[in-house]
Every structure is written in C-alpha cells, then in structure tokens.
Design a protein around this motif. Structure first.
Motif, PDB file in Angstrom:
ATOM      1  N   PHE A  39     -20.980 104.362  63.450  1.00  0.00           N
ATOM      2  CA  PHE A  39     -21.462 105.708  63.159  1.00  0.00           C
ATOM      3  C   PHE A  39     -22.627 105.633  62.177  1.00  0.00           C
TER       4      PHE A  39
ATOM      5  N   VAL B 256     -12.555 111.575  67.094  1.00  0.00           N
ATOM      6  CA  VAL B 256     -13.990 111.774  67.306  1.00  0.00           C
ATOM      7  C   VAL B 256     -14.251 112.196  68.741  1.00  0.00           C
TER       8      VAL B 256
ATOM      9  N   ALA C 131     -17.463 113.697  71.331  1.00  0.00           N
ATOM     10  CA  ALA C 131     -18.922 113.738  71.425  1.00  0.00           C
ATOM     11  C   ALA C 131     -19.415 115.136  71.739  1.00  0.00           C
TER      12      ALA C 131
ATOM     13  N   VAL D 296     -21.290 113.778  66.700  1.00  0.00           N
ATOM     14  CA  VAL D 296     -19.860 114.061  66.631  1.00  0.00           C
ATOM     15  C   VAL D 296     -19.646 115.576  66.597  1.00  0.00           C
TER      16      VAL D 296
ATOM     17  N   ARG E 219     -22.217 109.043  66.658  1.00  0.00           N
ATOM     18  CA  ARG E 219     -21.523 107.840  67.156  1.00  0.00           C
ATOM     19  C   ARG E 219     -22.504 107.053  67.991  1.00  0.00           C
TER      20      ARG E 219
END
Length: 265
Positions: free
Chosen positions: A39, A85, A87, A106, A127
């Motif tokens: 990250f 997490v 997307a 994120v 990410r």
C-alpha cells in the motif's frame, strides 16, 4: 577478497513510509518481499507521499493479512483503524519518473481521513498492483558501509533503520556492494541480480522512532564519498538495488554469495 556474506537484518512494511518491521524471514518475488509496500499514499495531485516529508508516519505501524485482506494500522499499540480492503477507483502513479505503478484506491474512506490527519493534507490509500518500490524491488546495505559512515560522522553508532534497506549483511570492505553491479547474488533460496546505487533522500536524516531530523546523513555521505550519479540523478549514494532473478526465501543468518555471471552487453 571474500565471496561470502551473512544476512543480519530484514526490513519490511505493508504500507510505504510507515514504521518498518524486522521479520526472521521473507519470501522474495519479482516484486520484492511478499507483503512489503503493498500500500502507498497519494495526494490530491497524484504524488506519492512517504516519510520523507511526513514525519507523523514514523509513529504508525501496519499489519496486513493477505489471506483475509485485513489491514490494521496502530500507533503506540493502539489500533487506529482496521478492516478488509476493498478496491474502488483505479489509479496510475508516477514513481519518480522511472515507472508507472498501477493501483486501486482503497474504498473505505476512513483510511483517507486517518492518513490525511497524520500528514496534514488530503491523501488516499492505494493498494499497489505489485509493490510500491521506488526503483528496483530489493535494496542491500553492508554493515561495513554503515561502519565507515559512522566513523566519518565521529559517532559511536548510527541506527541502520534510518536507511530502510530490505537486506542488510555483514562481511567485506566498506561499500563492497557498489562493485556488484550485474553480478548474480545467491541469498538463501533466492537469486538476485545486483544493480546500481541507491540515491538517498532526506528520510535518512530522520530518527526512525520519532521522525525528527537529527542527523545530516546526506551531507555526511557526500562528505567522504562525494556526489555520485544514480538512476535518480546526482547525489548521496548509499547501498545498492537488486532485482529478483529466482524467487525464494531469505532468512536471518543465510549466506549471501556472489556468482560470476554478468548480463550480456
């Protein structure tokens, strides 16, 4: 000239710029150590944010579980935020003009709020699709090189953590790693190809625990080495990059051995 060296420290962090961890072993892939710099932070203009200009990040520690995709960030033992997490938008990030890194912002907005408060301006957590390394995925530094800098500085010791190197080793002369460009390196179960020098930035001037500027490392390095060329221009070089030729596990105490093969001209 000795051809054997020993791995003495490994340093990783799931979030680029946060406090580094020192595992007993890592698994190296073409993207670097598995779980390292997964990250990173970008500001509203898309610029990468790290600990160089954001000393508040030094107090933060991250833990990430790849199986559950859960990320936690803590400060002083207190978990500030954690969660799975997911997307959202895709973003391409310019990594210092050397490569474009694809990533996914994120989705949880709490991450952006948390890090924005720490750095004092709007940032987003991304990410990486791969790893958010700067130039090459692996960095190496010899203990003899650090000892040489320490002597030049007239100090009893310099904390090697301020250089945030993936692999540290003992053995050989100061800056012996500079002579390895193009060489194969056998590190534990992995094979590396040594590259060029690491151009150091102002992050190295900061205490690795407090984030305060307490040592003029760039001035000290150039004081006895001069300003040298690197992939990022002229400046203070300290340590070298490497690429992963064959993935494998590297552990503390493993031998680092040089091969003889060089790439074709």
């Amino acid at each position: 000239m000795p051809t054997g060296y020993t791995i003495t420290r490994l340093s990783t962090t799931p979030v680029k710029g946060l406090r580094i961890h020192h595992p007993d072993s890592i698994h190296l892939t073409p993207q670097g150590a598995r779980g390292d710099r997964l990250f990173y932070l970008v500001d509203d203009e898309g610029g990468v944010q790290s600990c160089t200009r954001n000393p508040g990040l030094y107090a933060l520690s991250a833990a990430y579980d790849e199986e559950t995709r859960r990320l936690e960030v803590s400060r002083g033992g207190e978990v500030l935020h954690g969660g799975v997490v997911e997307a959202a938008d895709t973003v391409d990030t310019d990594m210092w003009g050397l490569r474009m890194l694809a990533g996914d912002v994120v989705a949880d907005p709490t991450w952006g709020s948390l890090f924005s408060e720490v750095v004092g301006r709007g940032v987003r957590l991304v990410r990486a699709r791969g790893s958010a390394f700067d130039v090459h995925p692996v960095t190496l530094l010899g203990g003899a090189s650090l000892a040489r800098l320490t002597r030049h500085a007239g100090l009893a010791q310099i904390d090697p953590r301020r250089f945030r190197m993936l692999l540290e080793f003992t053995g050989g002369d100061p800056h012996v790693e500079d002579s390895w460009a193009g060489e194969l390196l056998h590190a534990g179960g992995a094979v590396l190809r040594a590259g060029g020098p690491v151009h150091r930035c102002a992050a190295t001037t900061r205490d690795p625990d407090r984030g305060a500027v307490d040592l003029q490392t760039l001035r000290l390095i150039t004081g006895y080495r001069g300003r040298q060329e690197s992939a990022l221009g002229l400046g203070a070089n300290f340590g070298v990059y490497a690429e992963v030729v064959e993935p494998g596990t590297v552990s503390l105490g493993d031998r680092l051995k040089l091969g003889t093969e060089r790439p074709p001209p």
